[in-house]
Motif scaffolding. Structure first.
Motif, PDB file in Angstrom:
ATOM      1  N   PHE A  83      53.822  25.886  55.643  1.00 29.26           N
ATOM      2  CA  PHE A  83      54.411  24.615  55.258  1.00 29.26           C
ATOM      3  C   PHE A  83      54.778  23.746  56.442  1.00 29.26           C
ATOM      4  N   LEU A 106      49.887  25.261  38.498  1.00 32.84           N
ATOM      5  CA  LEU A 106      49.789  25.935  39.793  1.00 32.84           C
ATOM      6  C   LEU A 106      51.001  26.822  39.991  1.00 32.84           C
ATOM      7  N   THR A 107      50.784  28.094  40.266  1.00 34.67           N
ATOM      8  CA  THR A 107      51.941  28.892  40.626  1.00 34.67           C
ATOM      9  C   THR A 107      51.795  29.428  42.033  1.00 34.67           C
TER      10      THR A 107
ATOM     11  N   PRO B  86      58.148  17.303  56.927  1.00 37.15           N
ATOM     12  CA  PRO B  86      58.449  18.694  57.280  1.00 37.15           C
ATOM     13  C   PRO B  86      59.762  19.171  56.664  1.00 37.15           C
ATOM     14  N   ALA B  89      59.013  20.161  53.221  1.00 35.36           N
ATOM     15  CA  ALA B  89      58.171  21.344  53.286  1.00 35.36           C
ATOM     16  C   ALA B  89      59.020  22.588  53.511  1.00 35.36           C
ATOM     17  N   VAL B  92      60.914  23.541  50.337  1.00 39.58           N
ATOM     18  CA  VAL B  92      60.015  24.236  49.415  1.00 39.58           C
ATOM     19  C   VAL B  92      59.800  25.681  49.868  1.00 39.58           C
ATOM     20  N   GLN B  93      59.636  25.820  51.137  1.00 36.48           N
ATOM     21  CA  GLN B  93      59.455  27.158  51.698  1.00 36.48           C
ATOM     22  C   GLN B  93      60.663  28.040  51.375  1.00 36.48           C
ATOM     23  N   ALA B  96      60.567  29.015  47.750  1.00 33.80           N
ATOM     24  CA  ALA B  96      59.514  29.990  47.486  1.00 33.80           C
ATOM     25  C   ALA B  96      59.886  31.374  48.005  1.00 33.80           C
ATOM     26  N   LEU B  97      60.427  31.411  49.198  1.00 33.71           N
ATOM     27  CA  LEU B  97      60.793  32.703  49.766  1.00 33.71           C
ATOM     28  C   LEU B  97      61.906  33.370  48.968  1.00 33.71           C
ATOM     29  N   ALA B 100      60.565  34.699  45.810  1.00 36.84           N
ATOM     30  CA  ALA B 100      59.635  35.818  45.978  1.00 36.84           C
ATOM     31  C   ALA B 100      60.386  37.146  45.911  1.00 36.84           C
ATOM     32  N   ARG B 101      61.664  37.110  46.176  1.00 35.38           N
ATOM     33  CA  ARG B 101      62.447  38.344  46.140  1.00 35.38           C
ATOM     34  C   ARG B 101      63.045  38.598  44.763  1.00 35.38           C
ATOM     35  N   THR B 102      62.729  37.742  43.815  1.00 42.04           N
ATOM     36  CA  THR B 102      63.229  37.948  42.458  1.00 42.04           C
ATOM     37  C   THR B 102      62.021  38.157  41.541  1.00 42.04           C
ATOM     38  N   THR B 105      58.848  33.381  39.042  1.00 39.79           N
ATOM     39  CA  THR B 105      57.636  32.805  39.592  1.00 39.79           C
ATOM     40  C   THR B 105      57.857  31.304  39.722  1.00 39.79           C
ATOM     41  N   LEU B 106      57.258  30.725  40.718  1.00 40.31           N
ATOM     42  CA  LEU B 106      57.448  29.296  40.968  1.00 40.31           C
ATOM     43  C   LEU B 106      56.219  28.534  40.517  1.00 40.31           C
ATOM     44  N   THR B 107      56.414  27.560  39.648  1.00 44.72           N
ATOM     45  CA  THR B 107      55.250  26.732  39.355  1.00 44.72           C
ATOM     46  C   THR B 107      55.514  25.290  39.749  1.00 44.72           C
ATOM     47  N   MET B 108      54.504  24.691  40.345  1.00 45.53           N
ATOM     48  CA  MET B 108      54.668  23.344  40.860  1.00 45.53           C
ATOM     49  C   MET B 108      54.314  22.312  39.812  1.00 45.53           C
TER      50      MET B 108
END
Lengths: 337, 337
Positions: A83, A106-107, B86, B89, B92-93, B96-97, B100-102, B105-108
DNA sequence: TTGAAAGCGCTAACAC
DNA sequence: GTGTTAGCGCTTTCAA
């Protein structure tokens, strides 16, 4: 505001059917655009849908149809780079925009470093219809045979067969053209800050650099490596300058490293482009406003994302799709060269 | 490689049950971590799951449980900016991170400008458990009463009640501190390139700028506006310089505009920080390697994303969550001031 | 502590 | 053209 006293949550297809005076099957047909429905029935259903503000339940639809209408965007956990790198960000943007015009969702799947199999299992679990991989750093693509279509950004590492269609630019020839541009400008001591040599773009751009110099009969040994970050570009440039040999041009494997190199060049009291001409790669948002504006290779990053998305959708829907798409680059000449 | 001759696709919960010699209900209990299962049954099920490489089908699970385990990341269609910036960005990062530990799911979700109701309908359609909104440009948040938890990045526009918890930094005080820093350095003609005044960060940073100058008894009329892009920063700076009044310091509402201003300052033959000291806002990846390295307000962008994600998960799961989270900023003093 | 059975909301044969 | 009827794979009462 209660839409329908008898229903508790969101209206169902059944409610629409009742209101429109048809069966659930007919509603389903209308929703899915079947052509074998009488116009008047279509109208009745559409009106009921509008009145009820009906939205199909994705889970139910997916369960029954065995399609998910979902595409996974797979990014490495070192997502910091994904990113933070404007190039990747644009690719993602292209993917997202292209998909927004379809029925696919999108996922984002972050490849967990703690549990590397998680991604593969998720993909294999029938949760998505296809995947887009936007990094090539890892050669462990354990998800390649996930049993669903996959599209890759960038060519695979040498030796690794491509697990699916790729969308890329011709990094080698683009780099070669960039370096030729420096040579044509009369530069003879051309250095490069190459990218990581375990990534195709790093390798190919470096190869293009060598080709151009060898074709011109020039020395191609002024090489340092970076990791595509601005900081690594600055460090690499300092090392190049410390060699004490003349350098009158630099080809950086991406813009971020070129910008990093700018600072090292300035620190050394040298000027751009008078003392050292600089060319980058990517044409990211910052290159045009750098001082001086950076000459660079423009990649159609948003288009690359869009291509990946549409190729994947074609594959999912059983259509033919090119196995390797090479999008054109252009050299954008600004004031740094 | 065929895992189970009798099954066609991915293994189902039923196959696991058969192999483990228990009922489907028990498998479901184990998968969902129920405590009321005998240890030996748990082991048998876990082994069967491992042998079969079983992954629960999300759609079926979601349909039966009426939960989706999915969180929507809502971004405006002018996603160009979201990803090119940035700061966004990184947010969002962070989201997402953290996710990811749960099990989420992330959908955009890109807000379609063509069909503005699409996002709202999708959210209301029971397709996601909650949403994260990462832009505030629009005041039309038609999805605010989507009936599901929502978390917002940045405070709402004045007047607009917050539709849910917000995560933000104290833009006003951070800007004030940045400008005070310039004043303490002895600068007396401080200009600003403010951001769009229809966005809270633009407004608040501008307010902080004025506060600091008024408190110091200095003139606060050296103002031009940009749209947070580097190009707009360059243009705004040129206009400031064209005014012909002395300027010895600049506070830019974000780093990208500060970098744009750099070029305008250089074009004018002025040097940074000798003639004009510059302070930015965001501490994005490029600020440290700019020439000179940019003094700026660091925002914990990744943490902001992570906070939004965890607050949303708390809300979804019925836990308490703060309605307004203000994360700390720090002034990073580099060589531009 | 476990199993049986009834759906979740939708699609997809198959009749009519 | 349209309705009927089975499920898709899972969770979740309710009994046992």
């Amino acid at each position: 505001m209660v839409e329908d006293a008898s229903s508790s949550g969101a209206p169902t297809l059944e409610a629409v059917a009742a209101r429109a005076g048809v069966s659930r099957a007919t509603v389903s047909r209308v929703v899915n655009g079947s052509t074998t429905v009488k116009p008047e029935a279509i109208r009745a259903v559409q009106q009921a849908i509008a009145e009820l503000d009906y939205v199909p339940n994705r889970a139910a639809r997916s369960l029954a149809s065995r399609r998910t209408q979902t595409i996974a965007l797979i990014v490495p956990e070192s997502a910091a780079k994904v990113f933070a790198d404007p190039f990747f960000a644009s690719v993602v943007q292209g993917v997202a925009l292209a998909l927004a015009r379809t029925d696919y969702t999108l996922t984002m799947l972050i490849e967990s470093e703690a549990d590397p199999t998680k991604t593969g299992r998720y993909l294999r679990g029938g949760n998505v219809d296809g995947g887009i991989v936007v990094s090539h750093h890892e050669s462990d693509h354990s998800y390649v045979d996930a049993g669903i279509p996959m599209v890759f950004g960038g060519r695979p590492i040498d030796g690794g067969e491509s697990a699916g269609p790729t969308v890329d630019v011709d990094n080698r020839n683009a780099a070669r053209a960039a370096v030729e541009h420096l040579v044509e400008r009369g530069r003879t001591c051309v250095a490069t800050i190459a990218g990581p040599q375990d990534m195709p773009p790093g390798l190919d751009r470096f190869a293009g650099f060598r080709e151009a110099l060898e074709a011109a009969g020039l020395d191609a040994s002024l090489v340092e490596f970076g990791d595509f970050t601005p900081a690594s570009g600055a460090i690499a440039m300092r090392r190049l300058l410390e060699r004490g040999v003349p350098i009158d041009a630099l080809f950086a494997a991406n813009d971020q490293m070129a910008i990093g190199a700018y600072s090292a060049i300035r620190e050394a009291g040298l000027s751009i482009p008078e003392d050292i001409a600089v060319v980058g790669f990517d044409d990211d948002v910052h290159s045009a406003t750098a001082v001086p504006p950076l000459t660079t290779v423009h990649q159609p990053s948003v288009d690359m994302g869009a291509s990946m998305a549409s190729i994947l959708v074609d594959l999912i829907e059983g259509r033919e799709a090119p196995t390797a798409t090479l999008l054109p680059t252009t050299l954008v000449v600004r004031q740094s060269s």
